[in-house]
Design a protein around this motif. Structure first.
Motif: not given
Length: 308
Positions: A1-6, A220
């Motif tokens: 999820m953090r990867q996507l938000l980043s 990422s």
């Protein structure tokens, strides 16, 4: 999820960084004096423009002079008027009047776009047409002409010298400014209005870069940075070859003066606008390189966990 938000944060930052530069340039063109002066300020020095304006003024003036005057003027009235006006196109007074025309046209067109944004559009590209009022230029050029006519023709008993006072023609050139017949006027009006907030676009882009780098785990975050830079670089190259280098339409019915203005503005606008986008694209490309290199050398999240 953090990867996507980043990734989302940094790609959006790339979009907003391009919007910042675009907004800055549009805002400068519409709301400050210098860019339009730099782009079109020396038009009176261009022979084609001078000839076109001179012809328009001569045609207008000769139509206003008293009938039967030709027989009293050696070579004819038109030749006399043309001979007087020619040398007056490119002088200090005319250049100052042309600058007044430029600034009036700029502020009027800005108001036109802002009103279009507020009231809505019919969708007709003609709503983007620019009216260039050459009356101040004509008045500046004809001032010595009116004085000269009074001196040279005032002796004729049937000539009322006061009649020369109105020999300052009102000349308005309508220029079709769109580069595409399918251009949506409301989109242009929205971009013109939104350009005022380019600083906020820049602040939002910077905030998103920081957010994306903070929340992105391990490699990422740098991959996301590279994607954001790639987005910005792609947009920069696209704008540099399209909006920053426009190809204005030249309708067959376009007056000669309008055609000269379009040709000149098209060239000078590209010279003014395009370099910033090449630099922007290069800077974004550098960010891509930094992101890729950092992703290669940065330890992965799993490697960090094993190390801990």
């Amino acid at each position: 999820m953090r990867q996507l938000l980043s990734v989302l944060s940094l790609v959006l930052a790339g979009l907003l960084s391009a919007a910042t530069l675009a907004g800055y340039q549009v805002d400068q063109l519409l709301r400050t004096e210098e860019p339009v002066r730099q782009i079109a300020g020396d038009l009176p020095q261009q022979e084609e423009f001078s000839d076109a304006v001179s012809e328009m003024i001569v045609t207008d003036l000769t139509s206003r002079l008293p009938a039967g005057l030709d027989q009293h003027v050696p070579g004819g009235v038109e030749s006399m008027v043309s001979g007087i006006i020619g040398p007056l196109i490119n002088n200090e007074r005319t250049v100052a009047a042309w600058d007044e025309t430029l600034q009036t046209t700029r502020s009027t067109y800005t108001g036109q776009l802002e009103r279009l944004f507020e009231t809505g559009s019919t969708g007709e590209p003609q709503e983007l047409a620019i009216d260039v009022d050459l009356s101040p230029v004509a008045a500046a050029i004809t001032e010595p002409l009116r004085e000269g006519l009074e001196k040279s023709l005032g002796w004729l008993p049937f000539i009322d010298t006061q009649s020369f006072e109105f020999l300052a023609p009102e000349i308005v050139v309508d220029i079709e400014a769109v580069t595409d017949e399918e251009a949506d006027p409301y989109t242009w009006a929205t971009a013109a209005t939104a350009s005022q907030y380019w600083v906020w676009f820049g602040i939002a882009a910077a905030a998103l870069v920081i957010l994306g780098l903070i929340i992105g785990p391990g490699k990422s975050r740098w991959i996301a940075l590279a994607l954001g830079g790639l987005t910005a670089a792609g947009l920069g190259l696209w704008v540099a070859t399209t909006a920053a280098a426009p190809d204005f339409q030249h309708p067959a019915q376009l007056p000669q003066a309008a055609g000269v203005i379009l040709e000149h503005v098209q060239t000078r606008y590209t010279e003014w606008s395009q370099p910033a986008w090449w630099i922007f694209a290069a800077a974004a490309g550098f960010v891509v390189v930094i992101g890729v290199l950092a992703a290669v050398v940065a330890p992965s999240a799993s490697a960090r966990r094993r190390h801990l």
